[in-house]
Design an enzyme around this catalytic site. Structure first.
Site, PDB file in Angstrom:
ATOM      1  N   ARG A  30       0.827  -1.216   0.000  1.00  0.00           N
ATOM      2  CA  ARG A  30       0.000   0.000   0.000  1.00  0.00           C
ATOM      3  C   ARG A  30       0.862   1.267   0.000  1.00  0.00           C
ATOM      4  O   ARG A  30       0.555   2.240  -0.685  1.00  0.00           O
ATOM      5  CB  ARG A  30      -0.884   0.022   1.245  1.00  0.00           C
ATOM      6  CG  ARG A  30      -1.847  -1.163   1.337  1.00  0.00           C
ATOM      7  CD  ARG A  30      -3.243  -0.739   0.904  1.00  0.00           C
ATOM      8  NE  ARG A  30      -4.229  -1.742   1.256  1.00  0.00           N
ATOM      9  CZ  ARG A  30      -5.017  -1.667   2.326  1.00  0.00           C
ATOM     10  NH1 ARG A  30      -4.920  -0.647   3.160  1.00  0.00           N
ATOM     11  NH2 ARG A  30      -5.902  -2.603   2.562  1.00  0.00           N
ATOM     12  N   ASP A  76     -16.034   9.668   7.244  1.00  0.00           N
ATOM     13  CA  ASP A  76     -14.964   8.667   7.196  1.00  0.00           C
ATOM     14  C   ASP A  76     -13.663   9.437   7.398  1.00  0.00           C
ATOM     15  O   ASP A  76     -13.599  10.644   7.124  1.00  0.00           O
ATOM     16  CB  ASP A  76     -14.965   7.933   5.847  1.00  0.00           C
ATOM     17  CG  ASP A  76     -14.224   6.600   5.896  1.00  0.00           C
ATOM     18  OD1 ASP A  76     -14.885   5.551   5.919  1.00  0.00           O
ATOM     19  OD2 ASP A  76     -12.972   6.617   5.939  1.00  0.00           O
TER      20      ASP A  76
END
Ligand SMILES: C[S@@+](CC[C@H](N)C(=O)[O-])C[C@H]1O[C@@H](n2cnc3c(N)ncnc32)[C@H](O)[C@@H]1O
Length: 281
Positions: free
Chosen positions: A50, A152
């Site tokens: 990632r 979020d």
């Protein structure tokens, strides 16, 4: 390029960026401090994959250099890079009407109160499938004055949520719901659907970190959806978040959590009311 020996099978693999055990521990500490996310040791390969994308984009040569820069930076550039760091390390899996029994329970709970000006919060909204599923249920129940806050920590998924465009074969949508709540793309947009404006209007999207020390979110909520995010937090962090949610929910308000999240030990705050549904004490 660096070579590392994978201890389990002594297979030598070649990595683009140097990534030591100490670098991994540093990432574990930084994401825990910032987002409350506990990355266990088995997540090392995931972290490499990632974050290496971000190292490439920002022209860094090693994880140590990247992390030094991240911790040294200040001002707007630091904020931007910290956000990128967080965005890389969140897991955003979601779908429309995921854990469908929650939406059946929501529709049932709405029956006696649908005409009231309700306020709901979905606090791990990811790419939007969950808040739109809540908004569809509100509309179908005739809760026309209800409003939903969708938040979020990850700004990238929130941008997708706000766009409200999905693949036409997205999982979880019945033909009836597709027809009622979405517009079908034509020409270049064939294969995509867009949320109708009347559904989008129900929702306010905003960035919010559940680790924020104080929560100022306006009037108390009637219901909170906090699903499949606490699994990434340790017990102490979960307890802190539950106390905050207790503080922003109306008495007897409902809390919906994910299928593998169990808070029955927080009896002083919430009583179990159904499968992964709690009522505020
Ligand atoms: C697996 S997804 C769950 C999505 C949706 N709630 C569902 O159940 O389908 C977890 C979401 O939690 C968000 N998240 C992780 N840490 C967070 C934090 N500290 N504050 C707010 N959101 C967070 C991630 O960005 C991600 O979008």
């Amino acid at each position: 390029m660096t070579s590392v020996l994978v201890p389990s099978d002594s297979l030598e693999i070649t990595q683009e960026f140097a990534f030591s055990g100490a670098d991994f521990q540093r990432v574990q500490r930084l994401i825990y401090d910032r987002a409350g996310i506990s990355l266990h040791d088995g997540k090392r390969a995931m972290v490499y994959s990632r974050l290496s994308r971000r190292l490439r984009e920002s022209g860094q040569r090693s994880f140590a250099d990247y992390l030094d820069g991240l911790e040294r930076a200040s001002g707007a550039a630091a904020e931007t890079e910290w956000q990128e760091f967080v965005n890389c390390l969140t897991t955003n899996l979601t779908s429309f009407f995921r854990e469908e029994h929650h939406f059946v329970a929501l529709a049932e709970a709405l029956k006696p109160i649908a005409s009231q000006p309700l306020r709901l919060w979905c606090n791990a909204a990811s790419t939007g499938e969950e808040p739109y599923s809540i908004a569809m249920t509100l509309q179908e129940a005739g809760a026309s004055t209800a409003r939903l806050l969708a938040t979020d920590i990850d700004t990238k998924v929130l941008a997708t949520a706000q766009r409200g465009v999905y693949a036409a074969d997205a999982r979880g949508l019945t033909p009836q719901r597709l027809a009622r709540h979405f517009l079908r793309g034509k020409g270049d947009n064939a294969g995509f659907i867009r949320v109708k404006p009347e559904l989008a209007r129900v929702i306010e999207f905003r960035t919010f970190n559940l680790m924020a020390p104080s929560w100022s979110l306006g009037e108390p909520f009637d219901m909170v959806f906090c699903r499949n995010v606490m699994i990434y937090f340790d017990h102490a962090t979960q307890r802190r978040v539950l106390e905050h949610i207790h503080g922003v929910l109306k008495p007897r308000g409902l809390l919906f959590v994910g299928h593998s999240e169990n808070f029955t030990d927080a009896r002083d705050l919430f009583h179990l009311r159904g499968k992964t549904i709690y009522e505020r004490a």
